[in-house]
Design a protein around this motif. Sequence first.
Motif, mmCIF file in Angstrom:
data_model
loop_
_atom_site.group_PDB
_atom_site.id
_atom_site.type_symbol
_atom_site.label_atom_id
_atom_site.label_comp_id
_atom_site.label_asym_id
_atom_site.label_seq_id
_atom_site.Cartn_x
_atom_site.Cartn_y
_atom_site.Cartn_z
ATOM 1 N N VAL A 101 -5.224 -6.225 12.800
ATOM 2 C CA VAL A 101 -5.693 -4.936 12.271
ATOM 3 C C VAL A 101 -5.040 -3.787 13.025
ATOM 4 C CG1 VAL A 101 -7.691 -3.436 11.998
ATOM 5 C CG2 VAL A 101 -7.861 -5.849 11.399
ATOM 6 N N LEU A 102 -4.974 -3.883 14.345
ATOM 7 C CA LEU A 102 -4.345 -2.830 15.151
ATOM 8 C C LEU A 102 -2.865 -2.684 14.821
ATOM 9 C CD1 LEU A 102 -5.983 -3.340 18.663
ATOM 10 C CD2 LEU A 102 -6.131 -1.316 17.217
ATOM 11 N N ILE A 103 -2.175 -3.802 14.673
ATOM 12 C CA ILE A 103 -0.740 -3.741 14.352
ATOM 13 C C ILE A 103 -0.523 -3.085 12.993
ATOM 14 C CG2 ILE A 103 1.282 -5.150 13.813
ATOM 15 C CD1 ILE A 103 0.319 -7.142 15.916
ATOM 16 N N ARG A 104 -1.346 -3.457 12.020
ATOM 17 C CA ARG A 104 -1.207 -2.881 10.677
ATOM 18 C C ARG A 104 -1.424 -1.378 10.673
ATOM 19 N NH1 ARG A 104 -4.811 -5.185 6.267
ATOM 20 N NH2 ARG A 104 -3.623 -3.618 5.143
ATOM 21 N N GLU A 105 -2.450 -0.928 11.388
ATOM 22 C CA GLU A 105 -2.820 0.479 11.320
ATOM 23 C C GLU A 105 -1.921 1.362 12.164
ATOM 24 O OE1 GLU A 105 -4.908 1.656 9.231
ATOM 25 O OE2 GLU A 105 -5.453 -0.336 8.522
ATOM 26 N N ASN A 106 -1.423 0.865 13.286
ATOM 27 C CA ASN A 106 -0.630 1.698 14.189
ATOM 28 C C ASN A 106 0.866 1.646 13.916
ATOM 29 O OD1 ASN A 106 -2.673 2.827 16.078
ATOM 30 N ND2 ASN A 106 -3.074 0.678 16.497
#
Length: 284
Positions: A101-106
């Motif tokens: 989720v962090l990789i996708r959003e950032n």
Amino acid sequence: MGSLATHFSAFLFLFPLGVRRLVCAFSLYLRSPPHYQSRTWYISEPKWKNLDLYVLCVTLPLAAFSEVFWFLTFNGQGAYRFSFFQEAAVILLFWLIVLIVLIRENLDVPFFHENVLFLFAGVAFLVDCATLGKDAGSGLAGRSYQILAGLSLVCSASCLLLSYQPRAFVAEFALSAGLVLKGTWFLQSGLSLFSSGFLPSGCHRAGGLNGSVKCELEEDGLRGMAIIDLLFVGHALGVLILSVAMFGMISRKHDSRFTAGGLSLGERESEAMLMHPLPTFELE
């Protein structure tokens, strides 16, 4: 399953996560029910409002490594020792979801679609259910962990349904409320199994890492089971009341915004009947 401290840590992980999902899901649903779509994580703007997501990214691997440490250093029964490794694997599965989720959003790299992430989360909850069910045992501890396993199964089924139909608000509610209830029940299980002050009359701790409790008489054991079931019903009713109260407060907040904007209830209903497309809503 550890101690009162580990159960309290699980409560700190799950309860805020479930409450946050309830608030975000209710808010997004009330903005436009026909266009509601569930998400693996409700990203807020500005970025610092997602602090809990970053906290999970740091604390989950630490919790997994602590379980691995106990697996390597524990000298007791092999079944208890292997349970540490299983719990570490489950925690790492959920940490991997947070990381994606962090990789996708950032980085704006859509490696995984929302549906795939929900499917992954459903499998992780299913593994968690199998782990809790295997360590359940019998007696009061067995009943407590069987309930936790059942809640994991509910969360797994909700995630699997959302992977197929992300607009299923009922599944989102079941997932979010299940996380809240799972968190409160972890805390209750820790108090009931590892704190002598909460043990039923006639029962005592038998030692071990799974919170084994022995009762002198069969009547004491049956009464203890009934108390566990009654406590769970109380927790479930409490979570339901909390959810209804949150939905009511968020609904009133949205109604006051519409009223302040000069839009009457009848106008809102008429506008909701129009079928023109609306943009995807983001949380404020």
